[in-house]
Design a protein around this motif. Sequence first.
Motif, mmCIF file in Angstrom:
data_model
loop_
_atom_site.group_PDB
_atom_site.id
_atom_site.type_symbol
_atom_site.label_atom_id
_atom_site.label_comp_id
_atom_site.label_asym_id
_atom_site.label_seq_id
_atom_site.Cartn_x
_atom_site.Cartn_y
_atom_site.Cartn_z
ATOM 1 N N ASP A 1 24.746 -49.316 -10.177
ATOM 2 C CA ASP A 1 25.584 -48.285 -10.955
ATOM 3 C C ASP A 1 25.233 -46.894 -10.160
ATOM 4 O O ASP A 1 26.359 -46.268 -10.134
ATOM 5 C CB ASP A 1 25.356 -48.046 -12.414
ATOM 6 C CG ASP A 1 25.876 -49.426 -13.219
ATOM 7 O OD1 ASP A 1 25.281 -49.537 -14.271
ATOM 8 O OD2 ASP A 1 26.745 -50.120 -12.699
ATOM 9 N N ALA A 2 24.062 -46.737 -10.149
ATOM 10 C CA ALA A 2 23.619 -45.326 -9.500
ATOM 11 C C ALA A 2 24.133 -45.205 -8.020
ATOM 12 O O ALA A 2 24.718 -44.195 -7.464
ATOM 13 C CB ALA A 2 22.218 -45.133 -9.508
ATOM 14 N N VAL A 3 23.959 -46.441 -7.270
ATOM 15 C CA VAL A 3 24.545 -46.345 -6.075
ATOM 16 C C VAL A 3 26.025 -46.264 -5.758
ATOM 17 O O VAL A 3 26.463 -45.394 -5.116
ATOM 18 C CB VAL A 3 23.896 -47.532 -5.116
ATOM 19 C CG1 VAL A 3 24.487 -47.869 -4.040
ATOM 20 C CG2 VAL A 3 22.426 -47.558 -5.057
ATOM 21 N N MET A 4 26.723 -46.820 -6.459
ATOM 22 C CA MET A 4 27.926 -46.932 -6.691
ATOM 23 C C MET A 4 28.525 -45.389 -6.891
ATOM 24 O O MET A 4 29.478 -44.766 -6.405
ATOM 25 C CB MET A 4 28.839 -47.686 -7.580
ATOM 26 C CG MET A 4 30.108 -47.747 -7.966
ATOM 27 S SD MET A 4 30.813 -48.957 -9.028
ATOM 28 C CE MET A 4 30.235 -47.881 -10.549
ATOM 29 N N ARG A 5 27.916 -44.920 -8.157
ATOM 30 C CA ARG A 5 28.614 -43.484 -8.316
ATOM 31 C C ARG A 5 28.256 -42.483 -7.210
ATOM 32 O O ARG A 5 28.916 -41.464 -6.805
ATOM 33 C CB ARG A 5 27.844 -42.977 -9.860
ATOM 34 C CG ARG A 5 28.485 -43.550 -11.092
ATOM 35 C CD ARG A 5 27.957 -42.691 -12.041
ATOM 36 N NE ARG A 5 26.462 -42.713 -11.977
ATOM 37 C CZ ARG A 5 25.682 -43.710 -12.873
ATOM 38 N NH1 ARG A 5 26.309 -44.604 -13.555
ATOM 39 N NH2 ARG A 5 24.493 -43.663 -13.018
ATOM 40 N N GLY A 6 26.846 -42.616 -6.720
ATOM 41 C CA GLY A 6 26.491 -41.847 -5.779
ATOM 42 C C GLY A 6 27.356 -41.707 -4.513
ATOM 43 O O GLY A 6 27.762 -40.790 -3.973
ATOM 44 N N TYR A 7 27.907 -43.149 -4.256
ATOM 45 C CA TYR A 7 28.881 -43.406 -2.960
ATOM 46 C C TYR A 7 30.031 -42.518 -3.268
ATOM 47 O O TYR A 7 30.676 -41.671 -2.588
ATOM 48 C CB TYR A 7 28.820 -44.760 -2.848
ATOM 49 C CG TYR A 7 30.144 -44.950 -1.778
ATOM 50 C CD1 TYR A 7 31.450 -45.445 -2.287
ATOM 51 C CD2 TYR A 7 30.243 -44.692 -0.443
ATOM 52 C CE1 TYR A 7 32.533 -45.457 -1.456
ATOM 53 C CE2 TYR A 7 31.067 -44.804 0.275
ATOM 54 C CZ TYR A 7 32.341 -45.361 -0.093
ATOM 55 O OH TYR A 7 33.566 -45.371 0.776
ATOM 56 N N VAL A 8 30.539 -42.875 -4.411
ATOM 57 C CA VAL A 8 31.966 -42.287 -4.809
ATOM 58 C C VAL A 8 32.007 -40.701 -5.073
ATOM 59 O O VAL A 8 32.734 -40.174 -4.385
ATOM 60 C CB VAL A 8 32.255 -42.847 -6.206
ATOM 61 C CG1 VAL A 8 33.512 -42.046 -6.952
ATOM 62 C CG2 VAL A 8 32.758 -44.117 -6.035
ATOM 63 N N ARG A 9 30.980 -40.504 -5.220
ATOM 64 C CA ARG A 9 30.871 -38.851 -5.554
ATOM 65 C C ARG A 9 30.674 -38.155 -4.035
ATOM 66 O O ARG A 9 31.065 -37.128 -3.958
ATOM 67 C CB ARG A 9 29.724 -38.310 -6.421
ATOM 68 C CG ARG A 9 29.921 -38.615 -7.587
ATOM 69 C CD ARG A 9 28.927 -38.326 -8.879
ATOM 70 N NE ARG A 9 29.122 -38.958 -10.137
ATOM 71 C CZ ARG A 9 28.327 -38.890 -10.957
ATOM 72 N NH1 ARG A 9 26.948 -38.516 -10.941
ATOM 73 N NH2 ARG A 9 28.690 -39.487 -12.165
ATOM 74 N N ASN A 10 30.098 -38.796 -3.040
ATOM 75 C CA ASN A 10 29.970 -38.172 -1.847
ATOM 76 C C ASN A 10 30.801 -38.807 -0.626
ATOM 77 O O ASN A 10 31.105 -37.912 0.118
ATOM 78 C CB ASN A 10 28.585 -38.487 -1.299
ATOM 79 C CG ASN A 10 27.465 -37.593 -2.462
ATOM 80 O OD1 ASN A 10 27.542 -36.282 -2.123
ATOM 81 N ND2 ASN A 10 26.691 -38.078 -3.138
ATOM 82 N N PHE A 11 31.182 -39.894 -0.930
ATOM 83 C CA PHE A 11 32.117 -40.451 0.193
ATOM 84 C C PHE A 11 33.385 -41.369 -0.562
ATOM 85 O O PHE A 11 33.671 -41.052 -1.417
ATOM 86 C CB PHE A 11 31.168 -41.482 1.019
ATOM 87 C CG PHE A 11 30.230 -40.615 1.869
ATOM 88 C CD1 PHE A 11 28.829 -40.947 1.133
ATOM 89 C CD2 PHE A 11 30.279 -40.011 2.801
ATOM 90 C CE1 PHE A 11 27.902 -39.999 1.633
ATOM 91 C CE2 PHE A 11 29.222 -39.286 3.390
ATOM 92 C CZ PHE A 11 27.936 -39.423 2.875
#
Lengths: 458, 179
Positions: free
Chosen positions: A341-351
């Motif tokens: 979940d954290a990886v997915m959110r981090g991805y979406v917020r940055n890329f």
Amino acid sequence: MPPDPSELAALVDPEKGSVARRAYIDADVYELEQARIFARSWLYVAHESQLGGPGDFVTTTMGEDQVIVTRDRTRALRAFLNSCRHKGMLVCRAEQGRALSHRCSYHGWTYRLDGSLAGVPNLADAYHDELDRSRLGLTPVAQVDSYKGLVFACFDPGAPPLADYLGEMRWYLDILVDRDDDGTEVIGPAQKWRVESNWKFPAENFISDFQHAQAATHVSAMKTQGIYRPVGADGGTQISTEAGHGLFIPEFDPDSDNGRQAMDPAVAAWLKEKGRAVMDRLGELRAFRMRPVAGTIFPNFSWLNPILFPSIRVWHPRGAEAVDIWSWCLVDRSAPDEVKDAVMRGYVRNFGPGGMFEMDDSENWQLSTRANRGWMTRQGHLHVGMGLGHERVEPDRPGLAGHLISEANARAFHRRWRALMAAPSWAETPPVCTPAETVSYIRSRRDPADGANNGVVS
Amino acid sequence: MTGGTFTAPSEDAVVEAEVGRFLSWEALLLDQGRFEEWLDLLTDDIDYVVVTRPNLGAGQNPAPRWLAHLDENRRSLEQRVGRMADGTAWAEVPPSLTQRLVTNVLVEADGHDHRSARAELTVHSALLVHRCRLEDEVETFAGRRLDILRRSPDGLRLARRHVTLAANSLPGKNLSIFL
């Protein structure tokens, strides 16, 4: 008069560090690319995690060809042109799903998972039992194979097998996809967005362009998150391998907190715990000291892995001035839910198209393409000479190395592009040189008088 | 959230008008680039998502997690607004010209008192954003919003926004604007 492939191939000049602007907008170039690059190369089509069992399918494009990728009843990976053999209607319009057969919605022709034609309405009365169904299955894509979850396909039966095509790049890809026995999975659905740019701008950006982030494009995103720490040109390497693949790798000091404060605590803790196991598997260099930020598998598959929001993407060519970008997040299957979940959110917020970093890229590529609509502008050349002549072989890693901040990989991409564009077939494509041979070749082609004029062609 | 099981809109015209004013005011702030004031309309626990819309086939298994276009909290929204301050957030330099249309506003009749001091309202609306970048690049983002508005002493505030665009491929070269 039809365009001369040799002339188009010569639009790139990696020996001088230059490329003609026409390469990025000319319709004849694009058309030849479809025949000689996209119809011959291994193209990414799916991730195995999307194809769990028989009948699971995705639809995608290879170049501009519509394809279905599926597992047949024997669980083998298959790919077919997504076009009915009758009138050409797309046999499947869903982007993902499960089906044990595919029935065309136009006249009802039905195909099995192995592509064979199972049923045709009015076979006896209208076709008088004269239809040879065995010759009318969906057109198969010649080769389909997977490397550790990444599924590629190739139209050309004469192309080398996928493992050979990926070659030494596998050593680097393993950092992304071979961290443990469980491998990776994608998080979808794909983000899709279109940029009015030639496909080569993003492909080259991801193979060679570490610099743009800290020099201009992404400074704002990094400063906002407190992670702006520019490095020097030799703060790592960029590596190109055979067949035009490449990636760039900042040297990472595992004892520094570089980027860690930006990381979700759950992700940081899991990474630390996982680090030992990955080191046993890949060695200290690949597990800890290499942070391969981005790379491209020639021609149009790239990945991104900054501060552990891995993603993969395809740059689908849609004409000389358009590219459809499809992107997925990539995670270790074995990662706990809160990490995914954290990886997915981090991805979406940055890329992705809404990402604080990535949103600033699209206009660069689009307007770099658009400038060449002008006739005068289009007669000129672009500069791709950064670090020309300073390529080398590094003892601890395969491939041809340049400084982290250089355009060595863009020139390698161009050398490969030129070789394919000029060759009528795989068999007639010049053999790829070893990195050491390439270093000698590059240095031998440098004209000392060029020094002050690096890459400038009038 | 009731989402797809929404069956009955509230018939409280006063609350509906109040909600409509809030959404129109919010849209005006965004169109005028008054992002700091827009942040003031959000709660600290704001959850802001713009989902992806795949073309699904029969037998598609629902995935345990769903990649979005935006998946933001208060901090990430503040970062997005903050970085536009110094003129180097290139995607919005120069700023996109936008015109937001918010219509079809319906408040869910959920049996709660929507006029009470701590009320939470579940609000459906339709959104169309016309955006022009640079000289002639026009894009249209259309979709529906599912919001949770919460009453505070200072008025209604946005606690959750869930945007579902009527599009599979994003109708723009980036999503550098708020929806």
